[in-house]
Design an enzyme around this catalytic site. Structure first.
Site, short mmCIF file in Angstrom:
data_model
loop_
_atom_site.label_atom_id
_atom_site.label_comp_id
_atom_site.label_asym_id
_atom_site.label_seq_id
_atom_site.Cartn_x
_atom_site.Cartn_y
_atom_site.Cartn_z
CG HIS A 12 81.58 85.33 -80.38
ND1 HIS A 12 82.18 84.73 -79.87
CD2 HIS A 12 81.75 86.82 -79.95
CE1 HIS A 12 83.11 85.25 -78.98
NE2 HIS A 12 82.82 86.39 -78.96
CG HIS A 14 81.73 91.43 -77.43
ND1 HIS A 14 82.31 90.97 -76.13
CD2 HIS A 14 82.36 90.63 -78.45
CE1 HIS A 14 83.04 89.76 -76.55
NE2 HIS A 14 83.19 89.69 -77.83
CG LEU A 15 74.57 93.50 -77.82
CD1 LEU A 15 73.17 93.10 -77.46
CD2 LEU A 15 74.51 94.35 -79.08
CE LYS A 94 83.84 83.46 -75.17
NZ LYS A 94 83.79 84.73 -75.63
CG HIS A 165 86.59 84.43 -81.42
ND1 HIS A 165 87.34 83.90 -80.81
CD2 HIS A 165 85.81 85.00 -80.48
CE1 HIS A 165 87.69 84.12 -79.62
NE2 HIS A 165 86.79 84.75 -79.37
CG ASP A 237 84.77 88.54 -81.21
OD1 ASP A 237 84.08 88.92 -80.29
OD2 ASP A 237 85.90 88.26 -81.28
CB ALA A 253 91.61 93.14 -78.77
O1 DOR Z 1 88.93 91.34 -80.41
C1 DOR Z 1 88.28 91.04 -79.39
N1 DOR Z 1 87.36 91.96 -78.63
N2 DOR Z 1 88.14 89.87 -78.81
C2 DOR Z 1 87.69 89.37 -77.70
O2 DOR Z 1 87.53 88.30 -77.47
C3 DOR Z 1 86.89 90.20 -76.86
C4 DOR Z 1 86.23 91.46 -77.74
C5 DOR Z 1 85.89 92.55 -76.80
O3 DOR Z 1 85.20 92.28 -75.97
O4 DOR Z 1 86.62 93.66 -77.13
ZN ZN Z 2 84.20 88.03 -78.45
#
Ligand code: DOR
Ligand code: ZN
Length: 329
Positions: A12, A14-15, A94, A165, A237, A253
């Site tokens: 999991h 995020h790029l 997703k 997560h 994550d 977040a």
């Molecule tokens: O904290 C997070 N950041 N939770 C998520 O589900 C997405 C992620 C984001 O893409 O920044």
């Molecule tokens: Zn995520």
């Protein structure tokens, strides 16, 4: 001392895109044999063409590293022909409830409307990855969402569902009830409670969704992961945001953990005397649950201390300025 890991996977990740992608992708490509790439871009990755374009951009950003991006489509109503064509290019779809986190506005508003697409996914054997939070009280969101998981897991027994997560005792217990359900756990959720985020001075760089929970939840997560639960896979994550989006009114977040993920995981498993369980968490469970064969890649970590920088470019990493015991060599 030396630890060898065989084809570690981040299930999991995020790029992002553009300059941020170029900055962060090399950290994952150096540490992992592959990663499941989240589709919540400004314009969500919701077509085969977008999958292909995004994958190409990722490969370019990773340079010569031996690294497989496992692509995901952003959940919407898809026709069978769309999913059939996308199948060989993706590891799953997703699903985000609308508005639940960063760039999820185009997510699902009405869960009654998703049945048709889930039915096609089950038939085509395309896994469903879910950000499982309700829009209730922030500490109860994951627990409240379990009713949705339950309904999907029951109605689609041949659909592989991944609870992304997870952070609570309730989610760990739920996981045991359905053979078709797996889960990912992040590094930061193995280390933090809500106290670390808001208990003293507010720590924006530890603010993420789902929010870190109670000491009892932390214990349950650690017990499940360090005890070798075979349904749980590592998913960082890792979610970078530039400092001005974290250190401001309306903090975004996300915790950027990919540069420290492997060293800190080794440290945790070592401290709890269960290094023998790390290979399964970091790779083997994912191979089994998803039925994938990752690229061959051996990672060696040595007990050579290093200090995490205060920032990489414009992004402050998890454990910034702290000393880590293990280095990737
Ligand atoms: O904290 C997070 N950041 N939770 C998520 O589900 C997405 C992620 C984001 O893409 O920044
Ligand atoms: Zn995520």
């Amino acid at each position: 001392m030396k630890i060898e890991l065989n084809s570690p996977l981040d299930m999991h990740l995020h790029l992002r895109e553009a300059e941020m992608l170029k900055l962060v992708a090399p950290f994952s490509a150096q540490s992992f044999a592959g990663a499941v790439v989240m589709p919540n871009l400004i314009s969500p990755v919701d077509s085969l063409q977008k999958i292909k374009d995004y994958r190409n951009a990722i490969m370019t950003a990773c340079g010569k590293e031996n690294f497989e991006p496992y692509m995901t489509l952003f959940f919407r109503s898809y026709k069978r022909t769309e999913l059939a064509a996308a199948k060989e290019h993706i590891i799953g779809v997703k699903l985000y409830p609308a508005g639940i986190t960063t760039q999820s506005e185009k997510g699902v508003k009405d869960f009654d409307s998703i049945q048709e697409t889930l039915h096609i996914m089950e038939e085509l054997q395309i896994p469903l990855l879910i950000h499982g939070e309700s829009n209730g009280f922030v500490m109860e969101r994951e627990r409240e969402f379990l009713t949705v998981y339950q309904e999907i897991a029951t109605n689609f027994p041949n659909l592989h569902i991944i609870m992304e997560h997870i952070t609570t005792t309730a989610a760990i217990e739920f996981l045991e009830k359905y053979e078709n359900v797996s889960a990912t756990v992040t590094l930061h959720h193995l280390m933090l409670t809500l106290d670390d985020v808001v208990g003293d001075l507010l720590q924006p760089h530890l603010f993420c969704k789902p929010i870190a929970k109670t000491p009892a939840d932390l214990q349950a997560l650690r017990q499940a992961v360090l005890g070798g639960n075979r349904k749980i896979m590592f998913g960082s994550d890792s979610a970078p945001h530039p400092r001005h989006k974290k250190e401001c009114v309306g903090c975004a977040a996300g915790v950027f953990s990919s540069p420290v993920a492997l060293p800190l995981l080794v440290q945790i498993f070592e401290e709890e005397d269960c290094l023998d369980k790390l290979q399964a968490f970091i790779s083997d469970n994912a191979r089994e649950r998803y039925g994938i064969t990752p690229l061959e890649k051996r990672l060696t970590l040595t007990d050579t201390p290093w200090q995490v920088p205060q920032a990489y470019g414009d992004v402050r990493p998890f454990y910034a300025e702290k000393q880590l015991r293990w280095s990737i060599s």
